[in-house]
Design a protein around this motif. Structure first.
Motif, PDB file in Angstrom:
ATOM      1  N   GLU A 124      10.384  -0.286  19.870  1.00  0.00           N
ATOM      2  CA  GLU A 124       9.900   0.907  19.885  1.00  0.00           C
ATOM      3  C   GLU A 124      11.095   1.348  18.419  1.00  0.00           C
ATOM      4  N   PHE A 125      11.983   0.656  18.248  1.00  0.00           N
ATOM      5  CA  PHE A 125      12.804   1.045  16.911  1.00  0.00           C
ATOM      6  C   PHE A 125      11.644   1.064  15.428  1.00  0.00           C
ATOM      7  N   THR A 126      10.970  -0.417  15.594  1.00  0.00           N
ATOM      8  CA  THR A 126      11.003  -0.719  14.275  1.00  0.00           C
ATOM      9  C   THR A 126       9.699  -0.470  14.152  1.00  0.00           C
ATOM     10  N   ASP A 127       9.209   0.492  14.955  1.00  0.00           N
ATOM     11  CA  ASP A 127       7.243   1.213  14.578  1.00  0.00           C
ATOM     12  C   ASP A 127       7.381   2.076  13.881  1.00  0.00           C
ATOM     13  N   GLY A 128       8.694   2.943  13.884  1.00  0.00           N
ATOM     14  CA  GLY A 128       8.870   3.981  13.030  1.00  0.00           C
ATOM     15  C   GLY A 128       8.882   2.938  11.323  1.00  0.00           C
ATOM     16  N   VAL A 129       8.683   2.003  10.959  1.00  0.00           N
ATOM     17  CA  VAL A 129       8.828   2.121   9.721  1.00  0.00           C
ATOM     18  C   VAL A 129       7.646   1.505   9.233  1.00  0.00           C
ATOM     19  N   ARG A 130       7.196   2.410   8.436  1.00  0.00           N
ATOM     20  CA  ARG A 130       5.716   2.005   8.272  1.00  0.00           C
ATOM     21  C   ARG A 130       5.588   3.128   6.471  1.00  0.00           C
ATOM     22  N   LEU A 131       4.442   2.746   6.277  1.00  0.00           N
ATOM     23  CA  LEU A 131       4.257   3.280   4.751  1.00  0.00           C
ATOM     24  C   LEU A 131       4.136   5.158   4.807  1.00  0.00           C
ATOM     25  N   SER A 132       4.217   5.891   4.114  1.00  0.00           N
ATOM     26  CA  SER A 132       3.774   7.681   4.610  1.00  0.00           C
ATOM     27  C   SER A 132       2.941   7.205   3.567  1.00  0.00           C
ATOM     28  N   GLY A 133       2.061   8.905   4.562  1.00  0.00           N
ATOM     29  CA  GLY A 133       0.427   9.000   3.855  1.00  0.00           C
ATOM     30  C   GLY A 133       0.116   8.605   2.212  1.00  0.00           C
ATOM     31  N   GLN A 134       1.746   9.077   1.938  1.00  0.00           N
ATOM     32  CA  GLN A 134       1.195   9.028   0.051  1.00  0.00           C
ATOM     33  C   GLN A 134       1.799   7.536  -0.741  1.00  0.00           C
ATOM     34  N   GLU A 135       2.422   7.337   0.299  1.00  0.00           N
ATOM     35  CA  GLU A 135       2.844   5.488  -0.291  1.00  0.00           C
ATOM     36  C   GLU A 135       1.463   5.304  -0.087  1.00  0.00           C
ATOM     37  N   LYS A 136       0.325   5.014   0.899  1.00  0.00           N
ATOM     38  CA  LYS A 136      -0.727   4.698   1.930  1.00  0.00           C
ATOM     39  C   LYS A 136      -1.184   4.638   0.693  1.00  0.00           C
ATOM     40  N   ALA A 137      -1.589   5.969   0.265  1.00  0.00           N
ATOM     41  CA  ALA A 137      -2.869   6.154  -0.383  1.00  0.00           C
ATOM     42  C   ALA A 137      -3.152   5.685  -1.668  1.00  0.00           C
ATOM     43  N   GLN A 138      -1.382   5.632  -2.492  1.00  0.00           N
ATOM     44  CA  GLN A 138      -1.048   5.046  -3.295  1.00  0.00           C
ATOM     45  C   GLN A 138      -2.426   3.438  -3.781  1.00  0.00           C
ATOM     46  N   LEU A 139      -1.092   3.361  -2.852  1.00  0.00           N
ATOM     47  CA  LEU A 139      -1.584   1.744  -2.789  1.00  0.00           C
ATOM     48  C   LEU A 139      -3.386   1.308  -2.575  1.00  0.00           C
ATOM     49  N   ARG A 140      -4.149   2.080  -1.353  1.00  0.00           N
ATOM     50  CA  ARG A 140      -4.779   2.233  -1.817  1.00  0.00           C
ATOM     51  C   ARG A 140      -5.886   2.219  -2.369  1.00  0.00           C
ATOM     52  N   ALA A 141      -5.522   3.413  -3.409  1.00  0.00           N
ATOM     53  CA  ALA A 141      -6.130   3.652  -4.536  1.00  0.00           C
ATOM     54  C   ALA A 141      -6.112   2.463  -5.634  1.00  0.00           C
ATOM     55  N   ASN A 142      -4.654   1.606  -6.166  1.00  0.00           N
ATOM     56  CA  ASN A 142      -4.682   1.123  -7.077  1.00  0.00           C
ATOM     57  C   ASN A 142      -5.594  -0.242  -6.580  1.00  0.00           C
ATOM     58  N   ILE A 143      -5.416  -1.262  -5.422  1.00  0.00           N
ATOM     59  CA  ILE A 143      -5.935  -2.130  -5.096  1.00  0.00           C
ATOM     60  C   ILE A 143      -7.756  -1.594  -5.051  1.00  0.00           C
ATOM     61  N   LEU A 144      -8.164   0.002  -5.194  1.00  0.00           N
ATOM     62  CA  LEU A 144      -9.603  -0.277  -5.264  1.00  0.00           C
ATOM     63  C   LEU A 144      -9.397  -0.217  -6.277  1.00  0.00           C
ATOM     64  N   ARG A 145      -9.064   0.852  -7.079  1.00  0.00           N
ATOM     65  CA  ARG A 145      -9.362   0.200  -8.649  1.00  0.00           C
ATOM     66  C   ARG A 145      -9.192  -1.012  -9.316  1.00  0.00           C
ATOM     67  N   THR A 146      -8.812  -2.534  -8.805  1.00  0.00           N
ATOM     68  CA  THR A 146      -8.832  -3.186  -8.959  1.00  0.00           C
ATOM     69  C   THR A 146     -10.095  -4.148  -8.602  1.00  0.00           C
ATOM     70  N   VAL A 147     -10.224  -3.969  -7.045  1.00  0.00           N
ATOM     71  CA  VAL A 147     -11.393  -4.464  -7.190  1.00  0.00           C
ATOM     72  C   VAL A 147     -12.872  -3.868  -7.613  1.00  0.00           C
ATOM     73  N   ARG A 148     -12.888  -2.905  -7.679  1.00  0.00           N
ATOM     74  CA  ARG A 148     -13.946  -2.227  -8.435  1.00  0.00           C
ATOM     75  C   ARG A 148     -14.614  -2.337  -9.513  1.00  0.00           C
ATOM     76  N   THR A 149     -13.131  -3.119 -10.291  1.00  0.00           N
ATOM     77  CA  THR A 149     -13.043  -3.088 -11.662  1.00  0.00           C
ATOM     78  C   THR A 149     -13.441  -4.874 -11.572  1.00  0.00           C
ATOM     79  N   GLN A 150     -13.259  -5.132 -10.703  1.00  0.00           N
ATOM     80  CA  GLN A 150     -13.806  -7.158 -10.967  1.00  0.00           C
ATOM     81  C   GLN A 150     -15.425  -7.316 -11.226  1.00  0.00           C
ATOM     82  N   THR A 151     -16.004  -8.418 -12.613  1.00  0.00           N
ATOM     83  CA  THR A 151     -16.907  -8.405 -11.936  1.00  0.00           C
ATOM     84  C   THR A 151     -17.635  -8.994 -10.687  1.00  0.00           C
TER      85      THR A 151
END
Lengths: 271, 169
Positions: free
Chosen positions: A9-36
């Motif tokens: 009940e307490f620990t579930d509150g620990v999560r990525l913020s919307g911004q952080e989540k989007a930022q990480l997603r963008a980083n990941i996808l950028r790397t994923v997409r530039t791989q040949t």
């Protein structure tokens, strides 16, 4: 404190913020997409648009190598990317394409990355050959030897990074290498065959050296760091000292690379 | 796994992986880095292998990454963390002070070794069942043939909990 289930009940509150989540997603996808994807047709637009970005050194080397191989060897070396041992174009793949990738990698990190990816490629070739029932004794021996050679080069780069004080980069490289070879080996384990049964132990033995290196890196250190200051984005070229340059050039000479041809190419690209 | 599926699994599991890593590393930035690395490795893995259970794969990878980071992380910012309270999710609001129970939980967790702490976190923070935990822990890089059944997990879990309860007394 009796009911452990309440913890959630307490620990579930620990999560990525919307911004952080989007930022990480963008980083990941950028790397994923530039791989040949070596076995698929490249999009011309993605090759050229990537020249303008700050790339990880590895992807730049890959793009440059493929671009160059198209201008030098034309269709042959491009087609060679998916060649297997025994194919006519296989020697183009190993002596031209892969050599180009090695030479064009700048930093120690990216050189290590290139060697790791070439080693992986050997395992992928083994899998493909086995699927086509072409994995015979000769192919096995060649792939083993080649894998060992390149795996050793990865280890050399790991050690170099350590000696340069780049412990995090060294650990990253060795972990990335081990994990991917492990993943590939598991795929290969599922393939039957007398040759595969001889091949896999050799690969395992090769990797023991890398694992030892990794254990050495993680031996108790005297300095304590919370967030490692080496977490620099690796798309920037490292600042090389003259000694670095010299030792890397010496290494290239030892590896028997024909520097003159590639130096011309490098200067034409403005590298 | 194509890109669509990959993005879906990111949206579904990124928070859970983050939470797991955070409770083991006590460091937000490190945890975020671990999340990023986890998904990148999962993507690479998916290129050559079929994935039956994405969540299990993600936890497996995350565990390896945390183990690597843990070995390099010599200073524990635990005391600092407990003094200042947890950072709330977006860092814009006032810091939320931990309540006493939560502080105790974290302090107690700290007395376990990393393996014990890992199982407790997977069970009570991540909410994974013993079966799932067994699946996740059963393929450890480098160690071949280490068998993990749900029973083994339960036994270890009980031992860890007993350890904690003894500390409370």
């Amino acid at each position: 404190m009796e009911d452990f289930k309440k913890i959630k009940e307490f620990t579930d509150g620990v999560r990525l913020s919307g911004q952080e989540k989007a930022q990480l997603r963008a980083n990941i996808l950028r790397t994923v997409r530039t791989q040949t994807e070596p076995r698929h047709i490249l999009q011309w637009s993605s090759i050229f648009s990537n020249f303008n970005q700050q790339l990880k050194p590895m992807t730049f080397a890959v793009y440059a190598a493929l671009f160059l191989s198209l201008s030098i060897g034309g269709a042959a070396s491009f087609a060679a990317e998916s060649a297997l041992p025994g194919d006519v174009l296989y020697s183009v793949k190993t002596s031209v394409n892969e050599k180009l990738k090695e030479v064009l990698a700048f930093s120690t990190e990216s050189k290590g990355e290139v060697e790791a990816s070439i080693s992986e490629e050997r395992l992928e070739e083994a899998a493909e050959l086995a699927a086509q029932n072409r994995f015979d004794g000769e192919a096995r021996a060649n792939l083993e030897a080649n894998f060992e050679r390149h795996a050793e080069k990865v280890q050399i780069r790991i050690e170099e990074l350590q000696n340069k004080g780049k412990g995090k980069a060294a650990a990253d490289l060795s972990a990335r290498f081990e994990n991917s070879i492990e993943a590939h080996s598991r795929t290969l384990e599922k393939l039957d065959g007398e040759q595969m049964g001889k091949f896999l132990p050799k690969i395992g033995a090769s990797m023991k050296a890398t694992a030892k290196l990794r254990a050495g890196i993680e031996a108790p250190a005297t300095t304590s760091v919370q967030v490692d200051s080496e977490t620099v984005i690796e798309s920037r070229e490292e600042n090389k000292t003259p000694e670095d340059e010299k030792s890397e050039n010496d290494q290239e000479k030892e590896e028997g690379v024909d520097n003159s041809l590639f130096m011309n190419i490098k200067s034409r690209l403005g590298l | 796994m194509d890109e669509m599926e990959f993005i879906k699994s990111y949206d579904a599991y990124a928070d859970a992986i983050f939470r797991h890593c955070y409770f083991r590393l006590y460091d937000r930035e490190e945890a975020k880095d671990a999340v990023q690395e986890t998904f990148l490795r999962a993507w690479k893995y998916s290129k050559d292998n079929r994935i039956d259970n994405v969540r299990a794969l993600l936890y497996k990878i995350a565990r390896n990454i945390v183990a690597d980071k843990w070995r390099k992380k010599k200073t524990l910012s635990l005391d600092l963390l407990l003094e200042q309270g947890f950072e709330p999710s977006d860092g814009e609001h006032k810091k939320i002070m931990l309540n006493a129970e939560a502080k105790n939980f974290i302090k107690l967790l700290n007395n376990l070794d990393d393996n014990e702490r890992e199982i407790v976190i997977m069970r009570y923070v991540d909410g994974l069942g013993p079966d799932e935990i067994a699946k996740i822990m059963s393929e450890r890089a480098g160690r071949i043939g280490e068998a993990f059944s749900a029973n083994v997990v339960s036994v270890r879990l009980n031992r860890a909990i007993n350890k904690i309860q003894k500390l409370i007394q």
